[in-house]
Design a protein around this motif. Structure first.
Motif, PDB file in Angstrom:
ATOM      1  N   ARG A 284     -29.136  65.035 -73.952  1.00  0.00           N
ATOM      2  CA  ARG A 284     -30.745  64.351 -74.974  1.00  0.00           C
ATOM      3  C   ARG A 284     -31.913  65.340 -74.286  1.00  0.00           C
ATOM      4  N   PRO A 285     -32.800  65.512 -75.666  1.00  0.00           N
ATOM      5  CA  PRO A 285     -34.202  66.546 -75.449  1.00  0.00           C
ATOM      6  C   PRO A 285     -34.884  66.538 -73.871  1.00  0.00           C
ATOM      7  N   TYR A 286     -34.751  65.437 -73.397  1.00  0.00           N
ATOM      8  CA  TYR A 286     -35.908  65.314 -72.662  1.00  0.00           C
ATOM      9  C   TYR A 286     -35.026  65.509 -70.864  1.00  0.00           C
ATOM     10  N   ASP A 287     -33.904  65.532 -71.355  1.00  0.00           N
ATOM     11  CA  ASP A 287     -33.240  65.481 -70.028  1.00  0.00           C
ATOM     12  C   ASP A 287     -33.132  66.953 -68.942  1.00  0.00           C
ATOM     13  N   VAL A 288     -33.436  67.989 -70.206  1.00  0.00           N
ATOM     14  CA  VAL A 288     -34.286  69.376 -69.398  1.00  0.00           C
ATOM     15  C   VAL A 288     -35.523  69.812 -68.696  1.00  0.00           C
ATOM     16  N   PHE A 289     -35.787  68.242 -68.791  1.00  0.00           N
ATOM     17  CA  PHE A 289     -36.802  68.593 -67.811  1.00  0.00           C
ATOM     18  C   PHE A 289     -36.788  67.771 -66.576  1.00  0.00           C
ATOM     19  N   ASP A 290     -34.841  67.741 -65.498  1.00  0.00           N
ATOM     20  CA  ASP A 290     -34.303  67.265 -65.164  1.00  0.00           C
ATOM     21  C   ASP A 290     -35.096  68.520 -63.638  1.00  0.00           C
ATOM     22  N   TYR A 291     -34.541  68.166 -62.429  1.00  0.00           N
ATOM     23  CA  TYR A 291     -34.787  68.681 -61.191  1.00  0.00           C
ATOM     24  C   TYR A 291     -33.008  69.018 -61.124  1.00  0.00           C
ATOM     25  N   LEU A 292     -32.011  68.664 -61.986  1.00  0.00           N
ATOM     26  CA  LEU A 292     -30.884  68.888 -61.693  1.00  0.00           C
ATOM     27  C   LEU A 292     -29.932  67.832 -62.854  1.00  0.00           C
ATOM     28  N   PRO A 293     -30.370  68.221 -64.040  1.00  0.00           N
ATOM     29  CA  PRO A 293     -29.515  67.843 -65.675  1.00  0.00           C
ATOM     30  C   PRO A 293     -28.424  67.103 -65.030  1.00  0.00           C
ATOM     31  N   PHE A 294     -27.622  66.040 -65.875  1.00  0.00           N
ATOM     32  CA  PHE A 294     -26.687  65.931 -66.151  1.00  0.00           C
ATOM     33  C   PHE A 294     -26.083  65.509 -66.899  1.00  0.00           C
ATOM     34  N   GLU A 295     -24.893  66.011 -67.747  1.00  0.00           N
ATOM     35  CA  GLU A 295     -24.181  65.670 -69.126  1.00  0.00           C
ATOM     36  C   GLU A 295     -24.686  64.321 -68.863  1.00  0.00           C
TER      37      GLU A 295
ATOM     38  N   THR B 130     -43.616  59.391 -49.341  1.00  0.00           N
ATOM     39  CA  THR B 130     -43.806  60.413 -47.831  1.00  0.00           C
ATOM     40  C   THR B 130     -42.205  61.732 -48.090  1.00  0.00           C
ATOM     41  N   GLU B 131     -43.132  62.477 -47.754  1.00  0.00           N
ATOM     42  CA  GLU B 131     -42.177  63.411 -47.346  1.00  0.00           C
ATOM     43  C   GLU B 131     -40.637  63.348 -46.511  1.00  0.00           C
ATOM     44  N   GLY B 132     -39.287  63.335 -47.340  1.00  0.00           N
ATOM     45  CA  GLY B 132     -38.330  63.126 -46.499  1.00  0.00           C
ATOM     46  C   GLY B 132     -37.729  62.284 -46.874  1.00  0.00           C
ATOM     47  N   MET B 133     -38.501  61.162 -47.866  1.00  0.00           N
ATOM     48  CA  MET B 133     -37.922  59.331 -48.201  1.00  0.00           C
ATOM     49  C   MET B 133     -36.841  60.334 -49.393  1.00  0.00           C
ATOM     50  N   ILE B 134     -36.226  59.760 -49.508  1.00  0.00           N
ATOM     51  CA  ILE B 134     -35.641  58.682 -50.366  1.00  0.00           C
ATOM     52  C   ILE B 134     -36.199  58.423 -51.731  1.00  0.00           C
ATOM     53  N   ALA B 135     -36.218  58.716 -52.799  1.00  0.00           N
ATOM     54  CA  ALA B 135     -36.565  57.107 -54.045  1.00  0.00           C
ATOM     55  C   ALA B 135     -35.547  57.594 -55.014  1.00  0.00           C
ATOM     56  N   PHE B 136     -35.539  55.756 -56.164  1.00  0.00           N
ATOM     57  CA  PHE B 136     -34.982  56.037 -57.230  1.00  0.00           C
ATOM     58  C   PHE B 136     -35.045  55.050 -58.078  1.00  0.00           C
ATOM     59  N   GLY B 137     -34.801  55.421 -59.333  1.00  0.00           N
ATOM     60  CA  GLY B 137     -34.935  53.933 -60.300  1.00  0.00           C
ATOM     61  C   GLY B 137     -34.452  52.878 -59.576  1.00  0.00           C
ATOM     62  N   ALA B 138     -35.295  51.071 -59.771  1.00  0.00           N
ATOM     63  CA  ALA B 138     -34.307  50.555 -59.295  1.00  0.00           C
ATOM     64  C   ALA B 138     -33.972  49.490 -60.637  1.00  0.00           C
ATOM     65  N   GLU B 139     -34.681  49.551 -61.330  1.00  0.00           N
ATOM     66  CA  GLU B 139     -33.976  49.385 -62.829  1.00  0.00           C
ATOM     67  C   GLU B 139     -33.683  50.187 -63.866  1.00  0.00           C
ATOM     68  N   GLY B 140     -32.843  49.328 -64.918  1.00  0.00           N
ATOM     69  CA  GLY B 140     -32.809  49.996 -66.256  1.00  0.00           C
ATOM     70  C   GLY B 140     -31.512  49.595 -66.126  1.00  0.00           C
ATOM     71  N   ARG B 141     -30.320  50.160 -66.314  1.00  0.00           N
ATOM     72  CA  ARG B 141     -29.438  50.680 -67.004  1.00  0.00           C
ATOM     73  C   ARG B 141     -27.784  51.239 -66.141  1.00  0.00           C
ATOM     74  N   ALA B 142     -26.907  50.103 -65.638  1.00  0.00           N
ATOM     75  CA  ALA B 142     -26.570  50.662 -64.662  1.00  0.00           C
ATOM     76  C   ALA B 142     -24.972  52.159 -64.801  1.00  0.00           C
ATOM     77  N   GLU B 143     -25.073  51.809 -66.620  1.00  0.00           N
ATOM     78  CA  GLU B 143     -24.098  53.617 -66.546  1.00  0.00           C
ATOM     79  C   GLU B 143     -25.243  54.214 -67.134  1.00  0.00           C
ATOM     80  N   GLU B 144     -26.578  54.252 -66.888  1.00  0.00           N
ATOM     81  CA  GLU B 144     -27.195  55.498 -66.931  1.00  0.00           C
ATOM     82  C   GLU B 144     -27.952  56.034 -65.942  1.00  0.00           C
ATOM     83  N   ARG B 145     -29.158  55.586 -65.617  1.00  0.00           N
ATOM     84  CA  ARG B 145     -29.902  57.054 -64.479  1.00  0.00           C
ATOM     85  C   ARG B 145     -30.473  55.244 -63.900  1.00  0.00           C
TER      86      ARG B 145
END
Length: 451
Positions: free
Chosen positions: A72-83, A324-339
């Motif tokens: 999708r259009p804004y996927d191209v701005f990701d560090y590592l785009p996936f289908e 902080t540097e070395g931390m892992i982070a991710f979106g914890a809310e949304g749709r399980a079938e998406e990001r």
């Protein structure tokens, strides 16, 4: 309220009566750029091929059919785009028109956040892209990377947004993009171009390498089992419900991969890291000069955060929301079938930024390789566990306590170090791009009005 006066001749020439067009900052900027010394103003369409494919019907690939991965259009701005989906190679009409070509500038052209752009590399060239993004092909390398830098400046973004149209959704056309005048500032043109080219090549190498490292790590792990259609159902003992009645949590495929990872020497998240989400807060957004950047789970994945906001210190104690540097982070809310649960590694360029209360923080314990922790969360064997433990009546949400029970693969320091280096290279690329953009902005600051 913004008030301005416009001559009748200007109204006639523009063919526009909407106040938004005539009061836009671009109107002042166009006149100011003409006053810059040692500058060559060139219309973008005179040295670039500006085009956009027509709307197309997405024909999705069936199981076993040859396909091309789709973005999708804004996927191209990701560090590592996936289908986002898979398109049928044989049944999608005019598919070649939508394939990404390495070296093209990809310009967003619709939506409330239109304006950002990026450059396609060999990793992006594996995908097809929506019609709703303008492509710019520039043969000369110096011109190409200088144009990328200029259009990323605040001045370039104002010019891109200075001729919006659309009754419901803002939009810019191929003709409007081609008509933008780009000021080639001779004293800095080559240096800016070199910085942007080096940043692009560095990010490309890191992106390709990180994709391969992630695949290599996943290949060493037990494969997620292939099961019959979930609609066929399964049985489960009442004693094993553990307070959860949602089917995804008890999917036998999830239980099987957990058991396989345990047998392979896997560890629980809570044994190697601290997981937490700070509480809700009152939002006071301010200009960049008066606050610190704050990102969402989606923006964490973007090398160029779209619509980045800044928040004032009176909103909350910064230390509780700081990355902080070395931390892992991710979106914890949304749709399980998406990001939801897609991880990002916090490198030096994002250390000190803030993240909102919808972002999970995973802080590795002393001695735990942060690159390995990133890879562990990125592979499918862990993604299916994290997505399965999400719950919620409106949106899916992952809790720190549930995340703590997820089983991670055994530690691999070699691949973990390789992943860390990739994220450090992403940071270096972002810093080089920032320097290039700042050089142009410094040159045009005197002649252009403060917006």
């Amino acid at each position: 309220m913004i008030v301005t006066s416009t001559k009748a001749g200007e109204l006639l020439a523009s063919g526009r009566l909407d106040a938004k067009y005539h009061t836009a900052p671009a109107m002042m900027i166009r006149g100011a750029l003409a006053g810059l010394a040692d500058v060559e103003l060139r219309m973008l369409g005179d040295y670039a091929s500006v085009r956009a494919p027509g709307r197309f019907k997405r024909t999705y690939a069936a199981a076993g059919e040859e396909f091309i991965s789709y973005l999708r259009p804004y996927d191209v701005f990701d560090y590592l785009p996936f289908e986002a989906d898979r398109l049928s190679r044989a049944r999608t009409e005019n598919l070649d028109d939508y394939l990404i070509k390495a070296g093209d500038l990809l310009q967003s052209c619709s939506g409330r956040n239109l304006g950002p752009l990026t450059i396609a590399d060999d990793h992006l060239a594996k995908f097809a892209l929506s019609h709703d993004m303008i492509r710019l092909s520039i043969d000369d390398h110096v011109d190409r990377f200088y144009t990328l830098a200029f259009l990323r400046t605040s001045t370039g973004q104002h010019l891109l947004r200075g001729d919006l149209s659309g009754s419901v959704i803002d939009h810019i056309t191929v003709e409007q993009v081609a008509a933008i005048s780009v000021p080639f500032i001779r004293p800095v043109q080559r240096e800016v171009s070199n910085l942007m080219r080096n940043a692009t090549e560095l990010r490309e190498r890191a992106r390709i390498r990180l994709d391969q490292v992630t695949r290599d790590f996943a290949a060493t792990l037990p494969k997620p089992p292939v099961r019959e259609r979930r609609a066929a159902g399964w049985t489960h003992n009442a004693a094993g419900l553990n307070g959860r009645l949602d089917a995804a949590f008890h999917d036998p495929a999830v239980a099987d991969i957990r058991a396989a990872l345990k047998d392979a020497g896997g560890v629980r998240v809570r044994d190697v890291a601290e997981s937490f989400i700070p509480g809700r807060y009152r939002r006071y957004y301010v200009d960049a000069d008066h606050g610190r950047p704050i990102v969402s789970g989606r923006q964490l994945l973007q090398s160029l955060p779209i619509n980045l906001k800044y928040i004032a210190a009176r909103s909350f104690d910064y230390s509780a929301y700081e990355l902080t540097e070395g931390m892992i982070a991710f979106g914890a809310e949304g749709r399980a079938e998406e990001r939801i649960a897609q991880p990002a590694f916090i490198a030096s360029d994002r250390a000190g930024w803030l993240a909102n209360n919808h972002v999970m923080r995973v802080q590795p314990n002393p001695g735990v390789n942060p690159g390995w922790l990133y890879l562990a969360f990125a592979v499918p064997q862990v993604q299916i566990q994290v997505k399965a433990c999400s719950a919620g009546s409106v949106v899916d949400a992952v809790s720190p306590s549930d995340l703590g029970e997820v089983i991670l693969p055994p530690m691999d320091n070699t691949l973990g170090d390789a992943a860390t280096e990739c994220w450090k290279d992403f940071a270096k690329a972002s810093e080089a791009e920032s320097r290039a953009i700042e050089m142009i902005e410094a040159e045009i600051a005197i002649a252009t009005p403060k917006i």
